[in-house]
Design a protein around this motif. Structure first.
Motif, short mmCIF file in Angstrom:
data_model
loop_
_atom_site.label_atom_id
_atom_site.label_comp_id
_atom_site.label_asym_id
_atom_site.label_seq_id
_atom_site.Cartn_x
_atom_site.Cartn_y
_atom_site.Cartn_z
N UNK C 89 5.63 -44.40 -53.15
CA UNK C 89 6.94 -43.81 -52.90
C UNK C 89 7.55 -43.28 -54.18
N UNK C 90 7.43 -44.06 -55.25
CA UNK C 90 8.02 -43.67 -56.52
C UNK C 90 7.43 -42.37 -57.02
N UNK C 91 6.12 -42.26 -56.97
CA UNK C 91 5.51 -41.04 -57.46
C UNK C 91 5.89 -39.85 -56.58
N UNK C 92 6.02 -40.10 -55.27
CA UNK C 92 6.45 -39.01 -54.39
C UNK C 92 7.84 -38.54 -54.81
N UNK C 93 8.70 -39.50 -55.14
CA UNK C 93 10.06 -39.12 -55.58
C UNK C 93 9.99 -38.31 -56.87
N UNK C 94 9.13 -38.77 -57.80
CA UNK C 94 9.05 -38.06 -59.08
C UNK C 94 8.52 -36.65 -58.87
N UNK C 95 7.53 -36.53 -57.97
CA UNK C 95 6.99 -35.19 -57.71
C UNK C 95 8.07 -34.28 -57.13
N UNK C 96 8.90 -34.83 -56.24
CA UNK C 96 9.96 -34.02 -55.65
C UNK C 96 10.99 -33.62 -56.69
N UNK C 97 11.26 -34.58 -57.58
CA UNK C 97 12.17 -34.33 -58.69
C UNK C 97 11.67 -33.19 -59.54
N UNK C 98 10.37 -33.26 -59.84
CA UNK C 98 9.77 -32.23 -60.69
C UNK C 98 9.88 -30.88 -60.03
N UNK C 99 9.75 -30.89 -58.70
CA UNK C 99 9.85 -29.62 -57.99
C UNK C 99 11.24 -29.03 -58.11
N UNK C 100 12.24 -29.92 -58.16
CA UNK C 100 13.61 -29.41 -58.19
C UNK C 100 14.06 -29.01 -59.58
N UNK C 101 13.78 -29.84 -60.59
CA UNK C 101 14.33 -29.54 -61.91
C UNK C 101 13.25 -29.16 -62.91
N UNK C 102 11.98 -29.08 -62.48
CA UNK C 102 10.86 -28.67 -63.34
C UNK C 102 10.78 -29.48 -64.62
#
Lengths: 171, 354, 114, 184
Positions: C89-102
């Motif tokens: 779950x944590x990595x999924x959150x980080x990936x989504x974060x990366x998608x939003x703020x690069x």
């Protein structure tokens, strides 16, 4: 020195050194690889303590699955030493200082006890799969089932989070 | 049991084990060498060709010639690559390929110089889990090699390879659980001994065997699952930037992997060193224990050779999967099948024990 | 008989834990911070296994058929299970974060209002 | 939309049956096919040791012919060079001296005769054009070379060995073709 103790010191040194490298290496991929070394050293510790099941689970789950996930994510984001954000020198100094003092306090609190660990064969059979499995599937069967539900929800959660939102694609 | 056998070493035991390790590593390297030869030869035969026949009689020295060629080629390390990891990658691939051989029982025990020598490096009582652990380590050889080359083809191939191996490990584990429920032991030696008495596991677990075999093909990155090496989309795959013996190690690790996985499959499902239709104890009375042990090893080797042939046979018959087909097969077909197999086995075992 | 004092394991585990904390405090990369948390979890695991072993050895001297110490090892097992779920779950959150703020820099995470 | 031609074939696209979706029978069938191929006659031969017979009409490297007494046939008439579509042949004529009668059959001969093998397309028109049966195409392949110059074959490379002084080589150069033709 018995070979057990030699192994203990070797693995301890390895674990601590690579743990430091995890924190201090600039390249995130190197950090991941050093963390794998830490887990391998910890696996070695489990083997010395004759906790075979945990040793192998540690190796499969942590070193084999979790770290691959980390590696995946880092490789896909193309993170490297140049793009790595750094904190200021003073912040780092303060962090190390506070961490060190925490360790001092903890050691001071825990240093007085007289227990010991022996690695005699007959005394260490609880780590075997047979014994652990028996307890796991009788006394702890409810937590076990709950953890499976946890996994299912984690899986669903990861898929939902990782999926591209269709509305954002349009915009 | 690992600890104490490992740590309570006396000199002669240590020597014996070292010799055994040396012998097994040499043996698997030689077999891997000649698997490359067999691959080219069988491929040729299946395509109505003759195959290598120039180096030595029947081309038998061909693998040596190939090895020498690889040794003498120029060693190129790309400028923008990560040097340490670039060297570490092939080494890891080779080491993890070799490590699995430690728990495979290559035969019963032989009497030599008054010592009873077991033909197994370590009879670990979590043998199969150890195999799984080492296999999951095998991902790193691919990933590190692909990433450190600093080439997008290598990287994509590495990520593909890793995700393929991880996905198929699941189905592999699930298909084995049914087997383990029957044997009740994780030690490979015990599993072999049970098969000697009660018949080979393939009779009881045909579906499990099929799933396991498919997963083994995927784990070894062999056709039809050699997506990481798909030439038409990824050039040469994760070892694209490699040259000389580093490339050789990668290619060689694939063949060592094939050999070891053939050994694992024959141990788990085909009775290991069990000689079919023969009662070993009766035979050892008339022929002597040593002869029977060697015969048993020969039987195991014959089974391994059959599986090696199967690997090659399948490679030159079946075309490569598409990537989505691969994932579809792994997650949507094999895992549910393995689960069903597990449930049915559990029900049957409970019903028989009632 | 080789005997290792429990103190050694305590110190090892504390050192690993502290390194994890230092890592969390010094780094700004969310993934590295996450990894340091895993390191801390593992430090606790080592300690639990060591205590379980010590407990078992002490009980073994009295009763040879004892299963004392099993719980701690199962506890470690559950920690690993939870850690695996947490990482996905944590990595999924980080990936989504990366998608939003690069970026995976946690200093940029104050932009929750966007 | 109406189709332009009536030749379009409508394929029957019914969903696969269960057995087809299993794929395993098909895989086993394929494996049986490849296995059966292992025992078929090999299509390849061990080349330098074994050679496939050429067809009687095979056109290989050019050879400048001599007659039975070892005299060159070519009179440098230039018909081959004219006939050559690739313009690969060049020659220079010369007049035969009285002392050279044992060398050249006619009173005119080619002092220089070159064929550029990089240009040659092995069409055989030179062979057709030659009135004196002086040039013909053998059944050897064009061998490899390191330089472009090496592919311009001069007279000494093209001439067939002398049947009087070098009988054996002449027979070899004359080649299998004669034997083949005789066998027919």
């Amino acid at each position: 020195m018995h070979i057990n103790e030699i192994l203990f010191w070797f693995l301890t040194a390895l674990a601590l050194f690579s743990a430091m490298m995890v924190v201090f290496s600039k390249n995130p991929v190197h950090s991941v690889l050093w963390l794998i070394v830490v887990f391998m050293a910890i696996t070695g510790h489990y083997i010395i303590m004759n906790a075979q099941f945990l040793a192998i689970v540690n190796m499969i789950v942590y070193a084999g699955a979790i770290m691959v996930l980390f590696l995946f994510v880092i490789m896909f984001m193309n993170l490297n030493a140049e793009s790595e954000p750094q904190k200021s020198k003073w912040m780092k100094f303060a962090a190390v200082l506070s961490g060190g003092s925490l360790m001092l306090i903890l050691i001071a609190a825990l240093k007085d006890n007289g227990g010991f660990i022996s690695s005699m064969r007959g005394e260490g059979s609880i780590g075997l799969i047979k014994n652990l499995g028996k307890v796991l599937f009788t006394d702890y069967v409810v937590p076990f089932e709950i953890s499976s539900i946890l996994f299912l929800s984690a899986m669903v959660g990861a898929v939902v989070l990782g999926k591209k939102d269709s509305s954002t694609i349009v915009s | 049991m690992i600890t104490m056998d490992l740590l309570a070493i006396n000199f002669s035991l240590g020597l014996e084990k070292l010799l055994l390790i040396g012998a097994i590593i040499t043996f698997s390297l030689i077999v891997a060498m000649y698997t490359t030869y067999a691959e080219r030869k069988v491929a040729a035969w299946m395509q109505d060709r003759r195959g290598p026949n120039r180096a030595g009689p029947f081309g038998l020295l061909q693998p040596a010639a190939d090895g020498l060629k690889l040794f003498f080629k120029e060693e190129i390390i790309p400028l923008t690559s990560n040097k340490t990891l670039f060297v570490l990658g092939p080494a890891l691939a080779m080491i993890t390929a070799m490590l699995t051989s430690a728990v495979i029982p290559w035969g019963s025990s032989i009497e030599l110089f008054g010592r009873n020598i077991s033909l197994q490096i370590a009879d670990v009582n979590i043998g199969i889990l150890y195999v799984f652990g080492v296999v999951s380590m095998g991902v790193y050889g691919i990933m590190i090699g692909g990433w450190s080359s600093n080439n997008k083809f290598s990287l994509i191939a590495a990520v593909r390879g890793a995700s393929q191996i991880i996905s198929y490990e699941l189905a592999m584990g699930l298909s084995l659980i049914a087997l383990l429920m029957m044997t009740g032991s994780l030690s490979l030696k015990t599993i072999v001994q049970q098969q000697m008495e009660g018949g080979w596991n393939i009779i009881y677990q045909p579906l499990g065997f099929l799933i396991f075999l498919i997963c083994v093909f995927a784990e070894c990155n062999r056709t039809p699952f050699d997506l990481p090496e798909a030439e038409n989309e990824l050039n040469f795959g994760y070892h694209q930037e490699y040259s000389s013996m580093k490339l050789g190690l990668y290619l060689f690790a694939e063949y060592v992997n094939m050999f070891i996985s053939s050994a694992v499959v024959s141990t788990l499902f085909f009775g290991g060193y069990d000689i079919p239709f023969v009662d070993e104890t009766a035979l050892s009375l008339s022929l002597g224990a040593n002869t029977v042990a060697l015969l048993g090893f020969a039987a195991l080797f014959a089974k391994i050779l059959f599986f090696l042939f199967l690997f090659i046979w399948v490679r030159w018959t079946i075309p490569r999967f598409r990537y989505d087909q691969l994932m579809d097969l792994g997650w949507k077909k094999l895992i549910p099948l393995a689960l069903a197999n597990m449930l049915i086995t559990a029900v049957v075992i409970l019903w028989l024990n009632k | 008989m080789p005997v290792i004092p429990i103190n050694y394991y305590i110190f090892l585990s504390l050192a690993l834990f502290t390194i994890g904390i230092v890592g969390v405090l010094t780094r700004r990369n969310a993934i590295i911070i996450f990894m340091c948390i895993e390191l801390m979890l593992n430090a606790v695991n080592v300690l639990l296994v060591a205590f379980s072993k010590m407990h078992h050895v002490a009980a073994f001297a009295v009763d040879r058929a004892t299963t004392a110490g099993t719980e701690a090892q199962l506890f470690v097992f559950f920690i690993m299970v939870v850690a695996a779920a947490e990482v996905t779950v944590g990595l999924a959150i980080i990936v989504m974060l990366y998608r939003n703020i690069h970026s995976v820099d946690i200093n940029f995470l104050n932009r929750l209002k966007h | 939309m109406a189709s332009l031609t009536n030749r379009a074939k409508v394929l029957e696209q019914k969903p696969m049956s269960f057995m087809e979706r299993l794929y395993l029978p098909a895989i086993f069938k394929g494996m049986a096919i490849t296995f059966s191929h292992m025992f078929k006659k090999k299509a390849t031969i061990n080349y330098p040791e074994e050679k496939r017979p050429f067809s009687p009409v095979f056109r290989g490297l050019h050879v400048l012919n001599r007659d039975e007494e070892g005299r060159e046939n070519c009179t440098a008439c230039g018909l081959c060079a004219v006939a050559c579509p690739a313009e690969a042949i060049t020659m220079e004529a010369a007049e035969r001296k009285t002392s050279e009668e044992h060398l050249y059959r006619e009173e005119k001969y080619a002092a220089k005769y070159e064929i550029n093998m990089l240009r040659c397309i092995f069409c055989g028109l030179c062979e057709e054009a030659c009135p004196k049966d002086a040039i013909y195409m053998s059944e050897t392949f064009a061998p490899s070379n390191f330089t472009r110059k090496g592919f311009i074959y001069a007279k000494d490379e093209l001439l067939i060995p002398n049947p009087v002084t070098d009988k054996e080589k002449y027979e070899i150069a004359k080649g299998l073709r004669e034997a083949q033709l005789k066998n027919k």
